[in-house]
Scaffold this active site. Structure first.
Site, short mmCIF file in Angstrom:
data_model
loop_
_atom_site.label_atom_id
_atom_site.label_comp_id
_atom_site.label_asym_id
_atom_site.label_seq_id
_atom_site.Cartn_x
_atom_site.Cartn_y
_atom_site.Cartn_z
N ASN A 78 15.00 -2.47 3.80
CA ASN A 78 15.32 -1.59 2.66
C ASN A 78 15.43 -0.15 3.15
O ASN A 78 14.42 0.54 3.32
CB ASN A 78 14.22 -1.71 1.59
CG ASN A 78 14.56 -0.94 0.33
OD1 ASN A 78 15.53 -0.18 0.28
ND2 ASN A 78 13.75 -1.13 -0.71
N PRO A 79 16.63 0.30 3.43
CA PRO A 79 16.79 1.64 4.02
C PRO A 79 16.10 2.75 3.21
O PRO A 79 15.56 3.68 3.79
CB PRO A 79 18.31 1.84 4.03
CG PRO A 79 18.87 0.46 4.08
CD PRO A 79 17.91 -0.39 3.28
N GLU B 91 3.99 2.45 11.62
CA GLU B 91 3.27 3.30 12.55
C GLU B 91 4.13 4.07 13.54
O GLU B 91 3.76 5.14 13.98
CB GLU B 91 2.22 2.44 13.27
CG GLU B 91 1.19 2.07 12.25
CD GLU B 91 0.23 0.97 12.59
OE1 GLU B 91 0.64 -0.20 12.47
OE2 GLU B 91 -0.91 1.27 12.92
N ILE C 282 0.83 -1.21 0.00
CA ILE C 282 0.00 0.00 0.00
C ILE C 282 0.87 1.25 0.00
O ILE C 282 0.42 2.33 0.39
CB ILE C 282 -0.95 0.00 1.21
CG1 ILE C 282 -0.18 -0.05 2.53
CG2 ILE C 282 -1.91 -1.18 1.13
CD1 ILE C 282 -1.06 0.09 3.77
N GLY C 283 2.13 1.07 -0.41
CA GLY C 283 3.06 2.18 -0.41
C GLY C 283 4.18 1.97 0.58
O GLY C 283 5.09 2.77 0.72
N THR D 171 13.33 2.77 1.32
CA THR D 171 11.87 2.86 1.52
C THR D 171 11.52 2.98 3.00
O THR D 171 10.50 3.57 3.35
CB THR D 171 11.17 1.64 0.91
OG1 THR D 171 11.71 0.45 1.49
CG2 THR D 171 11.37 1.59 -0.59
N GLN E 291 9.00 5.65 4.83
CA GLN E 291 7.85 5.28 5.65
C GLN E 291 7.92 5.94 7.03
O GLN E 291 6.92 6.39 7.57
CB GLN E 291 7.81 3.76 5.81
CG GLN E 291 6.39 3.24 5.82
CD GLN E 291 6.33 1.75 6.01
OE1 GLN E 291 7.36 1.05 5.95
NE2 GLN E 291 5.16 1.23 6.26
#
Lengths: 332, 714, 185
Positions: free
Chosen positions: B598-599, B671, B472-473, B601, B605
């Site tokens: 994965n640094p 989150e 979802i991104g 992405t 996030q």
């Protein structure tokens, strides 16, 4: 959105003929407000008269040193225009403070002046809430409801919505005149006279004759405007309507105010020219005390609602801050 | 099935190094297809009609004139819609919000009362707008307020009990040198993913084929089958690309129910897309909260009492509790410790999980209260946290599976330039701006749910891995490919990862920061198992060699621990007290969040979450008109989310955070960035101005009003 | 009167003419997506409030959701599908890809079209709301991060990929032919 007819005349006279014959006709320019409102059902035109091909998009200097701005000139062309940036910088700033880059490129000067309020009770789709502007006689839900960003000046118990334009605030400060045509000929109105007082008929927003088409805006020469500024406060740093705004121009010589222009935005159903404040300042000292006193004089007429009283200290701050900046720059 | 606990062997350098998103090219060229982008022969378009009243019963639906309008194919309403399973319970338990067009009750404004289906979207829209629905209205109550007589504390909740208590809070408060007793509120927030919900449904050879926008293709397919009483094997649901989720795309929603109903009745493909306005009433939201925090401490700042009570609103349709008060249960200890979440049912749409549910509003209140305590004690807020570091879970008594909170603060303080900060509020000026800095802790639960995956070796030396994950991104597609490559000991280029298809088997949703952790576990097991089989020799058959994994057992075997990610949030703000404007000048978050796959992405996030905190702190607020029960700002011009100009340089980084006991070591980062960040900003606003803003969002008018009040008190 | 509520028009999209009958109610956005299969342009709000549907109209950015298809006849439309040169990505696209200037990707086509126009508008000397000196004599302002942020503010990103988007636009700006005066502060 209701089905509608579409025409794109090449001449103003043809556009006027179309607008004059069908009471359901609406002029379409950038569409940034009209198409939006058609989707929410607030506007239900039977015919759209597209103004795109009309020769009304020029911005040119007038022989007396003013500026003539075509009605279909876009906001972004206006803001980028060298004469505007040089001679009426507050106007360029006001335009640039409005909406987003995309909207400014689509939106036009005439459409900007005629845009409708963003009051949530007016724009809400399929709502059952009262709005005298949308449904005359239904009442005003904002007065007892959500009105944080509503009017503090000139409102009535029938409507407390504000005019959302930034551009019009600066144009008002610079005594702009609106030119229009009807099938019967041409006419003009001072911008301050374009908007009707709210009174008991908030749905009747302008003094334009039926079927009239705004053809342009004329800015008279105003040397004071060269030292002008627009400041806007909003709940986001960009891409948001104003909570309060100010267009100001100041001519100071030897510490004395020779000419001053002040107009507030987001405080009333139309851009609010602060003439009382201007009178208080003219001929007097250009200092913070005088600026604050002038703002207070203007705002003495304010009648805030329970939840929008913050606009008064905000406008006072803006007036003092912007005029002080202009005075300091003049002293350099 | 193996439950190997050997540490992963980084044979390929795939994990822990930056990889651009595998679908990135499709996203920058417009080739990536989202739910509303799929064409279909004979596609019909559905348009939802929602109630304009906040409570009552539908009296009539005047469908006859609408059916005569051009292109109109059907008008579905409660009088003619197919029946659904009344007692539906899905992935997240019972959910009466799925009972679309099943009854004449209107539980809130914006409830679906009809679907108009037509040949074109324009026809469907005009017909829907022309449909007259009459109601017998009833008095409604949408007024969320503390002390509401209908408020209650839910009794039995399997996850996160509503109340937890130890010791005697009152006695400890009485014995405290310093007491902070403060009330906080947060506003109703809406997810507003950029992609509004849409679904395309059609029957294909006895199978229901659905393209939906969902955070979990398998879970949604299962729920859909249950709701319609279909054989689960007869439903296939895909969601290749999802334009943001944040919690609002994990359940069966009205658009999906209605698309399936219409496709079934009309026997042709039907797409139903929500309008932006409809997303404000049909997909859930985060409730407003009213919270109270009472902290009691010695003069040295050591907590003796921690009480956090929170009230949120739910609907009359389905109970949902925003568990704000639960936030402190694993974070801060005190001899008297009491945390209680209560809820009040109102005539509003049903809230749901929204990025950091509970933690986002809960951390705002508690982390601001800690800042107030630090001020009262005359202690630096970071030092205060250091004095309150528990040895074991404060409420659970369980050991921590790693807890590098103080290390996050230390590293963050160093990078932010915290040391030497003048603690006095309201003394730093930069032109018209007052400048201040603030900090807050962050924590988020690191759980895992069972998942299944398959890994296939092909004779050409490439591999295909299938899992019903969702991207979802988050970058899950890329991260899972890296994990598979690592387990297979090949380069990522040899791995083709397929996701977002319910046919790939059971898998947890992209939610609760548990997506990549749960899926990564299953992918790793399948890939490792496949590698081990290939190592035995024997070659790959022409149709490939496939192994499957199921982590049910492994997840169940995980030792009970306080397993969380942690973070330290920092913000610098500038406030113009004369205009009320607030500008965040910079933000820094330092996190300990397990293994970072994965640094590139991950950083996106984490900073995205931090900006959610900024947006919550300063902008987001759905405003409900009590008279009509409707929102007055249900669009993106009225409901502000942070725009480019609101967002300064935002930096996120992380510490190594190994957990030798944990077979995957991934904790999830969806989150944690959104936890504590609003508090850091609010604390910075206090440091700038000397005014505690305990109500979010901190709008200009609130700043102006606070300044006026302060002037009045002088 | 029975004048039609639909028209036959020719749309010029990414250099190709498309002749079709459009319902007057059809927006350019819906025409692209539903009639021409060009679904790269996204519908985020359908009211001009998010920027996801940004396309270029005669080289300038516009919101396809507020642009009626019938009113687009005779104008050149560039969508995200027309930005790359065959298989070779445009530098703006390449920068978004390499710097992770997106997450879910839904606002990305609009961000990219907007970024293309921002670079053009800046090169043309257009000021913005954060430009300190508006006088034309001052020349184009340095394309600082703050200038990029203000100019891109019409494109919302709920994933909040803003910092990386700004980096991507700044990099693309620096890669413009003959670029020397930009400041990436």
């Amino acid at each position: 959105m209701r089905e509608f007819h579409y025409r794109r005349p090449a001449r103003v006279s043809d556009a006027l003929a179309l607008l004059g014959t069908d009471p359901g006709a609406r002029p379409l320019a950038g569409g940034t407000n009209l198409v939006d409102l058609m989707k929410t059902g607030v506007e239900r035109p039977a015919l759209l008269v597209d103004l795109r091909d009309l020769p009304l998009d020029r911005i040119e200097a007038t022989p007396d040193g003013g500026l003539r701005i075509g009605a279909t000139a876009t906001n972004s062309d206006l803001a980028a225009h060298p004469d505007v940036r040089r001679r009426y910088p507050a106007l360029a700033q006001a335009v640039l403070a409005g909406a987003s880059g995309q909207v400014r490129i689509m939106a036009t000067v005439g459409g900007n002046l005629l845009q409708r309020t963003r009051c949530g009770y007016f724009t809400a789709p399929a709502t059952t809430t009262a709005c005298n502007k949308r449904a005359p006689g239904s009442g005003c839900a904002a007065i007892a409801g959500e009105h944080r960003n509503h009017a503090v000046l000139g409102a009535t118990e029938h409507c407390v919505a504000v005019h959302p334009s930034d551009m019009a605030v600066a144009l008002t400060a610079f005594d702009a005149t609106v030119t229009y045509e009807t099938a019967d000929g041409t006419g003009e109105l001072p911008l301050a006279g374009l908007y009707r007082p709210v009174g008991g008929t908030p749905h009747l927003e302008t003094a334009l004759p039926t079927g009239a088409l705004i053809t342009g805006v004329v800015l008279p020469p105003a040397p004071v405007a060269a030292a002008s500024r627009y400041r806007k406060v909003r709940e986001r740093a960009s891409y948001a309507f104003a909570i309060g705004s100010l267009a100001a121009a100041l001519d100071v010589r030897d510490g004395t105010v020779r000419d001053v222009r002040l107009a507030f935005g987001a405080v009333a159903s139309h851009p609010w020219r602060a003439r009382r404040a201007e009178r208080a300042l003219t001929g007097g000292p250009a200092d913070a005390t005088a600026f604050a006193a002038a703002a207070d004089a203007e705002l003495a007429a304010a009648r805030p609602l329970p939840h929008n009283g913050h606009k008064l200290p905000l406008l006072r701050t803006l007036a003092v801050a912007v005029l002080t900046e202009l005075a300091q720059e003049a002293a350099r | 099935m193996t439950t190997a606990t050997t540490p992963p062997r980084p044979a390929t350098g795939a994990v822990g190094t930056s990889h651009i998103r595998l679908e990135g090219r499709d996203k920058v060229t417009g080739a990536a297809r989202y739910a509303a982008d799929f064409p279909a022969d004979g596609l019909a378009h559905g348009w939802i009609v929602v109630s304009t009243v906040a409570r009552g019963r539908i009296r009539s639906v005047a469908d006859t004139p609408v059916l005569a309008m051009p292109g109109v194919l059907a008008v579905l309403h409660h009088g003619n819609a197919p029946r659904l399973k009344e007692d539906f319970s899905g992935t997240f338990g019972p959910d009466a919000t799925t009972q679309i067009l099943q009854h004449d009750r209107v539980p809130h404004a914006g409830w679906p009362v009809a679907l108009v289906v037509a040949e074109t979207p324009e026809q469907a829209r005009e017909a829907a707008e022309s449909l007259t629905v009459t109601y017998a209205t009833e008095p409604h109550d949408v007024d969320f307020r503390p002390g509401h007589p209908a408020a209650y504390t839910p009794e039995a909740r399997p996850v996160r009990p509503a109340a937890a208590e130890k010791g005697d809070v009152e006695a400890e408060l009485a014995a405290s040198d310093v007491v902070v007793d403060a009330r906080y509120t947060t506003a109703e927030e809406h997810h507003n993913p950029m992609e509004p919900h849409a679904a395309l449904a059609h029957w294909d050879g006895g199978r229901l084929d659905v393209v939906d926008t969902t955070q979990g293709a398998h879970a949604t397919a299962q729920d859909l089958a249950r709701l319609f009483g279909l054989d689960p094997a007869a439903v296939r649901l895909r969601s290749e690309h999802v334009g943001g989720g944040f919690g609002c795309k994990a359940q069966v929603r009205a658009h999906l129910v209605l698309a399936v109903m219409a496709a079934t009745l009309l026997a042709r493909p039907v797409r139903v897309a929500l309008t932006r306005a409809q997303t404000f009433t049909l997909i859930g939201h985060r409730s407003a909260t009213a919270q109270r925090v009472r902290l009691g401490a010695g003069a040295d700042g050591r907590l003796r009492a921690l009480e956090h009570t929170a009230l949120s609103a739910t609907s009359t349709v389905q109970e949902f509790v925003e568990t704000s008060a639960a936030y402190g249960r694993s974070l801060y200890d005190a001899r008297g410790h009491r945390t209680v979440d209560s809820v009040v049912p109102l005539d509003i749409p049903t809230p749901t999980y929204m990025r950091a549910p509970g933690e986002a509003p809960g951390s705002f209140a508690l982390e601001c209260a800690l800042d107030e305590l630090a001020e009262r004690c005359g202690i630096d807020p970071i030092v205060l946290r250091g004095r309150n570091e528990p040895a074991v879970g404060p409420v659970s008594g369980l050991p921590f599976a790693g807890r590098r909170l103080l290390d996050c603060f230390a590293e963050g303080a160093r990078r932010f330039g915290w040391d030497g900060r003048d603690p006095r509020p309201g003394v730093r000026r930069d032109g018209r701006w007052l400048v201040g800095t603030g900090t807050a802790a962050a924590t988020f639960f690191a759980g895992a749910f069972p998942a299944t995956a398959s890994a296939t070796a092909h004779p050409d030396g490439t591999f295909t891995v299938r899992i019903a994950a969702a991207d979802i991104g988050t970058g899950a597609r890329t991260a899972l490919t890296q994990l598979a490559a690592e387990a297979l000991e090949v380069t990522p280029g040899r791995v083709r990862l397929l996701i977002a298809d319910s046919d790939f088997g059971a898998a947890w949703v992209a939610g609760g920061s548990m997506g990549t952790r749960s899926w990564g576990w299953a992918v790793t097991l399948a890939a490792r198992d496949l590698r081990e089989r290939l190592a035995l020799g024997g070659g790959v058959p022409a149709d490939g060699l496939t192994v499957r994994s199921d982590t049910t057992q492994a997840v169940g075997a995980l030792a009970a621990r306080e397993r969380h990610s942690y973070g330290a949030q920092f913000a610098e703000v500038a406030v113009d007290p004369g205009t009320g404007e607030i500008r965040v000048r910079r933000m820094l978050g330092v996190f300990a969040a397990g293994r970072i796959v994965n640094p590139l992405t991950a950083r996106s996030q984490l900073t995205g979450g931090m900006i959610w905190g900024l947006s919550m702190a300063l902008h987001e607020e759905a405003v409900r008109d009590t008279a009509s029960g409707t929102l007055v700002n249900a669009d993106l011009a009225g409901y502000h989310i942070a725009a480019h100009a609101d967002v300064p340089a935002v930096e996120a980084d992380w510490l190594d955070d190994p957990d030798p006991e944990d077979p995957v070591g991934i904790k999830g980062i969806g989150e944690i960035g959104a936890v504590g960040s609003a508090a850091a900003i609010a604390n910075a606003v206090w440091h700038a101005t000397g005014v505690r803003h305990r109500n979010l969002p901190i709008r200009p008018d609130r700043v102006l009003t606070a300044e006026r009040d302060r002037a009045g008190h002088r | 009167m029975t004048a039609p509520t639909s028209s036959v028009i020719t749309l010029h999209i990414n250099g190709e003419p498309h002749t079709l009958t459009v319902d007057h109610r059809t927006t350019l956005l819906d025409a692209l997506r539903e009639r021409l299969g060009l679904t790269g342009t996204k519908k985020g709000c359908d009211h001009g409030q998010c920027g996801a549907c940004t396309v270029l109209l005669d080289g300038r950015r516009a919101l396809a959701c507020l642009q009626l298809a019938v009113a687009t006849e005779g104008r050149a439309v560039t969508t995200v599908e027309g930005v790359a040169d065959g298989d070779r990505l445009h530098p703006v696209q390449q920068a978004f890809l390499e710097l992770d200037g997106y997450q879910c990707g839904y606002c990305t086509p609009g961000q990219i079209c907007s970024a293309l126009a921002v670079l053009e508008e800046h090169a043309a000397g257009w000021p913005s709301a954060v430009t300190a000196d508006l006088r034309p004599e001052a020349g184009p302002p340095a394309l600082t991060d703050d200038e990029i942020r203000e100019r891109m503010s019409g494109n919302l990103c709920r994933c909040a990929a803003y910092p990386a988007i700004v980096r991507a636009v700044a990099r693309a700006a620096q890669e413009r032919p003959g670029e020397s005066g930009t400041v990436a502060a």
